[in-house]
Design a protein around this motif. Structure first.
Motif, PDB file in Angstrom:
ATOM      1  N   TRP A  40      -2.872  23.456  31.602  1.00 25.32           N
ATOM      2  CA  TRP A  40      -2.447  24.088  30.355  1.00 25.32           C
ATOM      3  C   TRP A  40      -1.926  25.499  30.626  1.00 25.32           C
ATOM      4  O   TRP A  40      -2.623  26.331  31.212  1.00 25.32           O
ATOM      5  CB  TRP A  40      -3.615  24.142  29.376  1.00 25.32           C
ATOM      6  CG  TRP A  40      -3.976  22.797  28.845  1.00 25.32           C
ATOM      7  CD1 TRP A  40      -4.981  21.981  29.281  1.00 25.32           C
ATOM      8  CD2 TRP A  40      -3.326  22.100  27.769  1.00 25.32           C
ATOM      9  NE1 TRP A  40      -5.002  20.809  28.552  1.00 25.32           N
ATOM     10  CE2 TRP A  40      -3.988  20.858  27.612  1.00 25.32           C
ATOM     11  CE3 TRP A  40      -2.240  22.391  26.933  1.00 25.32           C
ATOM     12  CZ2 TRP A  40      -3.617  19.921  26.651  1.00 25.32           C
ATOM     13  CZ3 TRP A  40      -1.861  21.462  25.982  1.00 25.32           C
ATOM     14  CH2 TRP A  40      -2.542  20.239  25.840  1.00 25.32           C
ATOM     15  N   ILE A  41      -0.696  25.758  30.185  1.00 24.87           N
ATOM     16  CA  ILE A  41      -0.073  27.070  30.393  1.00 24.87           C
ATOM     17  C   ILE A  41       0.242  27.678  29.034  1.00 24.87           C
ATOM     18  O   ILE A  41       0.722  26.993  28.119  1.00 24.87           O
ATOM     19  CB  ILE A  41       1.222  26.929  31.237  1.00 24.87           C
ATOM     20  CG1 ILE A  41       0.887  26.373  32.634  1.00 24.87           C
ATOM     21  CG2 ILE A  41       1.982  28.255  31.332  1.00 24.87           C
ATOM     22  CD1 ILE A  41       0.016  27.267  33.501  1.00 24.87           C
ATOM     23  N   TYR A  42      -0.009  28.974  28.933  1.00 19.35           N
ATOM     24  CA  TYR A  42       0.195  29.682  27.672  1.00 19.35           C
ATOM     25  C   TYR A  42       1.682  29.790  27.345  1.00 19.35           C
ATOM     26  O   TYR A  42       2.494  30.132  28.212  1.00 19.35           O
ATOM     27  CB  TYR A  42      -0.418  31.077  27.771  1.00 19.35           C
ATOM     28  CG  TYR A  42      -0.295  31.904  26.515  1.00 19.35           C
ATOM     29  CD1 TYR A  42      -0.941  31.516  25.344  1.00 19.35           C
ATOM     30  CD2 TYR A  42       0.455  33.079  26.499  1.00 19.35           C
ATOM     31  CE1 TYR A  42      -0.849  32.275  24.195  1.00 19.35           C
ATOM     32  CE2 TYR A  42       0.546  33.851  25.349  1.00 19.35           C
ATOM     33  CZ  TYR A  42      -0.105  33.442  24.197  1.00 19.35           C
ATOM     34  OH  TYR A  42      -0.010  34.195  23.064  1.00 19.35           O
ATOM     35  N   VAL A  43       2.016  29.498  26.107  1.00 13.91           N
ATOM     36  CA  VAL A  43       3.406  29.615  25.657  1.00 13.91           C
ATOM     37  C   VAL A  43       3.565  30.864  24.789  1.00 13.91           C
ATOM     38  O   VAL A  43       4.406  31.728  25.060  1.00 13.91           O
ATOM     39  CB  VAL A  43       3.843  28.359  24.876  1.00 13.91           C
ATOM     40  CG1 VAL A  43       5.250  28.536  24.324  1.00 13.91           C
ATOM     41  CG2 VAL A  43       3.769  27.132  25.773  1.00 13.91           C
ATOM     42  N   GLY A  44       2.752  30.988  23.748  1.00 16.53           N
ATOM     43  CA  GLY A  44       2.876  32.169  22.892  1.00 16.53           C
ATOM     44  C   GLY A  44       1.970  32.063  21.685  1.00 16.53           C
ATOM     45  O   GLY A  44       1.317  31.031  21.459  1.00 16.53           O
ATOM     46  N   HIS A  45       1.948  33.132  20.909  1.00 15.67           N
ATOM     47  CA  HIS A  45       1.119  33.174  19.703  1.00 15.67           C
ATOM     48  C   HIS A  45       1.964  32.813  18.486  1.00 15.67           C
ATOM     49  O   HIS A  45       3.142  33.178  18.414  1.00 15.67           O
ATOM     50  CB  HIS A  45       0.513  34.568  19.529  1.00 15.67           C
ATOM     51  CG  HIS A  45      -0.469  34.635  18.404  1.00 15.67           C
ATOM     52  ND1 HIS A  45      -0.216  35.317  17.236  1.00 15.67           N
ATOM     53  CD2 HIS A  45      -1.698  34.078  18.260  1.00 15.67           C
ATOM     54  CE1 HIS A  45      -1.253  35.178  16.413  1.00 15.67           C
ATOM     55  NE2 HIS A  45      -2.165  34.439  17.016  1.00 15.67           N
ATOM     56  N   GLU A  46       1.335  32.133  17.544  1.00 15.58           N
ATOM     57  CA  GLU A  46       2.080  31.655  16.368  1.00 15.58           C
ATOM     58  C   GLU A  46       2.771  32.788  15.608  1.00 15.58           C
ATOM     59  O   GLU A  46       3.804  32.561  14.979  1.00 15.58           O
ATOM     60  CB  GLU A  46       1.152  30.874  15.433  1.00 15.58           C
ATOM     61  CG  GLU A  46      -0.006  31.705  14.889  1.00 15.58           C
ATOM     62  CD  GLU A  46      -0.939  30.904  13.982  1.00 15.58           C
ATOM     63  OE1 GLU A  46      -0.777  29.677  13.891  1.00 15.58           O
ATOM     64  OE2 GLU A  46      -1.828  31.538  13.387  1.00 15.58           O
ATOM     65  N   SER A  47       2.241  34.021  15.692  1.00 17.20           N
ATOM     66  CA  SER A  47       2.881  35.113  14.944  1.00 17.20           C
ATOM     67  C   SER A  47       4.193  35.564  15.577  1.00 17.20           C
ATOM     68  O   SER A  47       4.917  36.366  15.002  1.00 17.20           O
ATOM     69  CB  SER A  47       1.921  36.303  14.796  1.00 17.20           C
ATOM     70  OG  SER A  47       1.587  36.861  16.039  1.00 17.20           O
ATOM     71  N   GLN A  48       4.542  35.031  16.758  1.00 14.43           N
ATOM     72  CA  GLN A  48       5.856  35.312  17.336  1.00 14.43           C
ATOM     73  C   GLN A  48       6.944  34.516  16.616  1.00 14.43           C
ATOM     74  O   GLN A  48       8.124  34.831  16.758  1.00 14.43           O
ATOM     75  CB  GLN A  48       5.880  34.940  18.819  1.00 14.43           C
ATOM     76  CG  GLN A  48       5.114  35.894  19.706  1.00 14.43           C
ATOM     77  CD  GLN A  48       4.889  35.312  21.093  1.00 14.43           C
ATOM     78  OE1 GLN A  48       3.767  35.060  21.490  1.00 14.43           O
ATOM     79  NE2 GLN A  48       5.965  35.079  21.822  1.00 14.43           N
ATOM     80  N   VAL A  49       6.560  33.453  15.928  1.00 13.96           N
ATOM     81  CA  VAL A  49       7.533  32.627  15.197  1.00 13.96           C
ATOM     82  C   VAL A  49       7.025  32.471  13.763  1.00 13.96           C
ATOM     83  O   VAL A  49       6.569  31.410  13.362  1.00 13.96           O
ATOM     84  CB  VAL A  49       7.771  31.250  15.887  1.00 13.96           C
ATOM     85  CG1 VAL A  49       8.536  31.428  17.177  1.00 13.96           C
ATOM     86  CG2 VAL A  49       6.450  30.538  16.194  1.00 13.96           C
ATOM     87  N   LYS A  50       7.133  33.556  13.009  1.00 14.95           N
ATOM     88  CA  LYS A  50       6.519  33.590  11.676  1.00 14.95           C
ATOM     89  C   LYS A  50       7.251  32.712  10.668  1.00 14.95           C
ATOM     90  O   LYS A  50       6.638  32.075   9.832  1.00 14.95           O
ATOM     91  CB  LYS A  50       6.581  35.026  11.159  1.00 14.95           C
ATOM     92  CG  LYS A  50       5.349  35.811  11.463  1.00 14.95           C
ATOM     93  CD  LYS A  50       5.391  37.076  10.625  1.00 14.95           C
ATOM     94  CE  LYS A  50       4.404  38.063  11.148  1.00 14.95           C
ATOM     95  NZ  LYS A  50       4.744  39.408  10.746  1.00 14.95           N
TER      96      LYS A  50
END
Lengths: 440, 178
Positions: A40-50
């Motif tokens: 599992w690799i980190y992609v991003g946090h949901e608040s980056q695509v609000k």
């Protein structure tokens, strides 16, 4: 040469690792295949695509991906590649795609979940094998995507444990990033800083929990901060708390650093216990604690604030500092080049001063003008060059070797030490990933 | 605390003030002098160019109008500038061994506004080569200075620096101001 499983296993011994693990391009390719393009690799946090249509680019091993929010509000992770001729669908690092992805080469369009929508002069495909319902003609998806409380990950392999099992104890770092907010939500602030390290990705991870380096590497910065604190005091002014982030580097000394334990978890994750005095009797802190009590009740709030993590490494790709809301993710570029993306967060409903603390740390430690990491980057660059030398084949992790305390899959460093346990721990996990495809 | 970045906000970024040759020359000489002091590491004289409440500012975003409380590449008060010099000049500032060399060229100097109280807003372009670890790197961008009129000249209330490649990635750490 091509590496056999036995040879790969032989690169890691209980108290040392072979230099080729850091320098060999073939080993780097194997790491991408067996670690980064598998676990599992980190992609991003949901608040980056609000908002619907918002997208953000990321990299999983060697694979370019895009995180996007569709019109229904669902987040997707897709390969950033048009199934037609291979062009990247998004070229800006972030933006809004509108209602669909539009390929700039031949105007194929795709729904935001990746499904093929249309293309010009469609009749040219009549009677061919192109099939709108065949996933081969839609934007490919990683084998698995999932999120932990809004932190999105992807795995390019169908096999392996689920995200929650993979994260295990390291999930506490994400909990802390959210639970420390009186409003029980956390949000990315602005964009990230991107820094390229001229060194292997493992050198970065090893440094993060190496408690014997700060007083040496950062001596100049610690001393300069102490000197400034003195000048400010002599002027009769208040010393800003943020200077302590830097002066601590000189103040703690080797004895001071022995007070902070490190812990190793399954799958290669590890943590450094808390050391920063982030709860002084300052009015801002008191107000923050009051809001936490109000939101959670005293018992639960104290439980959250009492969690003792200064730094969590989520193997193989993240370094998180929950008390200061910092998150770094690594995108390896080559055996000797590593991109880091550095983010910070705002805790919902916390006093502005708590955000300012994160911002100041972000600036002083993690920005492109950092007075702290400048010397780290230089040391890592020197290590990378030094490891090209065949003067010795080994990298030493001997400090407090043989004194690690194992209990039920958790490894603790020897008490009152600056043990290199986390370095040993990570290389042992590395060996397991490289030889079996799974961590231990 | 007042955010000195606000001194540059809300202004027409393409304005050209109708100033005397003398004022134009003074503004140019000020910028050239600042660049020279930075290149030659004449710190005491360089600091003296900044007002006590002055800031050196390199925003992270193009459309940023505030410095205080925002993510920045540089946001340095006198205190932090003093600390940066103390750090970089420390014998164990490992990444500064050997020391770097900087060389600036400043040009395209336009006085954008001359305020009633004599303060000036000046924009210009710069190119800077840095020699570090036996390699040359190049930086280029735009300066915008708010120069506060003092008895015998001007002092910098805020210097905004917009690097053309501000988004990075950064293959280096900017250890000195540009």
């Amino acid at each position: 040469m091509s590496w056999t499983t036995e040879q790969l296993a032989g690169l890691v011994e209980p108290d040392r690792a072979h230099r080729k693990a850091y320098t060999d391009p073939e080993i780097f390719d194997l790491e991408m295949e067996r670690i980064f393009e598998r676990t599992w690799i980190y992609v991003g946090h949901e608040s980056q695509v609000k908002n619907p249509g918002d997208y953000y680019l990321a990299q999983i091993g060697r694979q370019p991906v895009v995180m996007v929010r569709d019109q229904q509000g669902q987040v997707h992770v897709l390969y950033n590649r048009c199934p037609h001729r291979g062009a990247q669908l998004c070229s800006a690092r972030s933006g809004n795609a509108g209602n669909h992805f539009y390929c700039s080469y031949h105007a194929w369009t795709f729904h935001l979940d990746g499904k093929l929508e249309s293309m010009p002069a469609k009749q040219g495909y009549d009677g061919t094998n192109l099939d709108f319902d065949n996933p081969e003609f839609s934007v490919s998806r990683p084998a698995r995507t999932d999120n932990y409380r809004g932190f999105w990950f992807a795995s390019l392999s169908d096999d392996g444990v689920d995200l929650k099992t993979h994260l295990g104890e390291s999930a506490a770092a994400f909990d802390q990033l959210i639970d420390r907010a009186p409003g029980k939500e956390t949000e990315i602030v602005g964009s990230c800083f991107r820094m390229v390290q001229q060194s292997n990705w493992k050198i970065f991870l090893e440094n993060q929990l190496d408690s014997s380096h700060p007083g040496v590497t950062h001596e100049s910065t610690g001393k300069a901060a102490q000197h400034l604190e003195k000048t400010i005091r002599e002027d009769g002014r208040d010393v800003p708390m943020e200077l302590a982030f830097l002066s601590d580097l000189a103040r703690l000394g080797h004895d001071g650093w022995t007070k902070f334990g490190t812990v190793g978890y399954r799958n290669g994750h590890s943590s450094l216990e808390g050391y920063m005095g982030l709860r002084p009797d300052a009015p801002d802190t008191t107000e923050y604690v009051r809001r936490m009590y109000e939101a959670y009740g005293e018992k639960k709030a104290e439980e959250i604030l009492g969690i003792n993590i200064h730094h969590m490494l989520v193997y193989p790709c993240m370094s998180i500092q929950p008390p200061l809301q910092q998150l770094r993710t690594i995108r390896p570029l080559g055996a000797d080049r590593t991109m880091t993306e550095i983010w910070h967060f705002r805790l919902k409903d916390a006093p502005e001063a708590i955000y300012r603390r994160s911002l100041t740390y972000y600036y002083l430690v993690n920005s492109p003008s950092t007075m702290v990491n400048a010397d780290d980057l230089f040391n890592w660059w020197k290590c990378q060059h030094g490891l090209e030398s065949s003067a010795s084949e080994w990298v030493s992790f001997h400090r407090n070797a043989g004194q690690d305390e194992d209990h039920d899959g958790i490894t603790r460093s020897a008490p009152d030490s600056m043990s290199e346990m986390p370095l040993r721990h990570m290389m042992h996990a590395w060996r397991d990933y490289m030889t079996s495809g799974e961590g231990v | 605390m007042e955010d000195v970045a606000q001194l540059l906000a809300g202004r027409d970024p393409f304005a050209v003030a109708n100033v005397s040759t003398e004022t134009q020359r003074t503004a140019e000489q000020f910028l050239y002098r600042q660049a020279e002091l930075l290149d030659e590491k004449q710190w005491d004289n360089w600091f003296a160019l900044f007002a006590d409440d002055g800031f050196y500012w390199m925003p992270a975003e193009e459309d940023q109008t505030e410095g205080d409380g925002q993510p920045n590449i540089f946001w340095e008060s006198h205190d932090l500038m003093l600390m940066r010099v103390a750090r970089n000049e420390h014998p164990r500032a490992h990444s500064q061994a050997p020391h770097n060399r900087l060389c600036h060229v400043v040009s395209n100097v336009i006085v954008e506004s001359e305020e009633a109280n004599g303060d000036l807003v000046v924009r210009s372009r710069f190119h800077c080569a840095e020699y570090l670890r036996y390699e040359v790197r190049n930086f280029t961008g735009k300066y915008r200075h708010y120069l506060r009129k003092t008895g015998d000249g001007y002092q910098i209330a805020v210097q905004r620096v917009d690097l053309v490649n501000r988004e990075g990635p950064y293959e280096y750490v900017l250890q000195w101001w540009l």
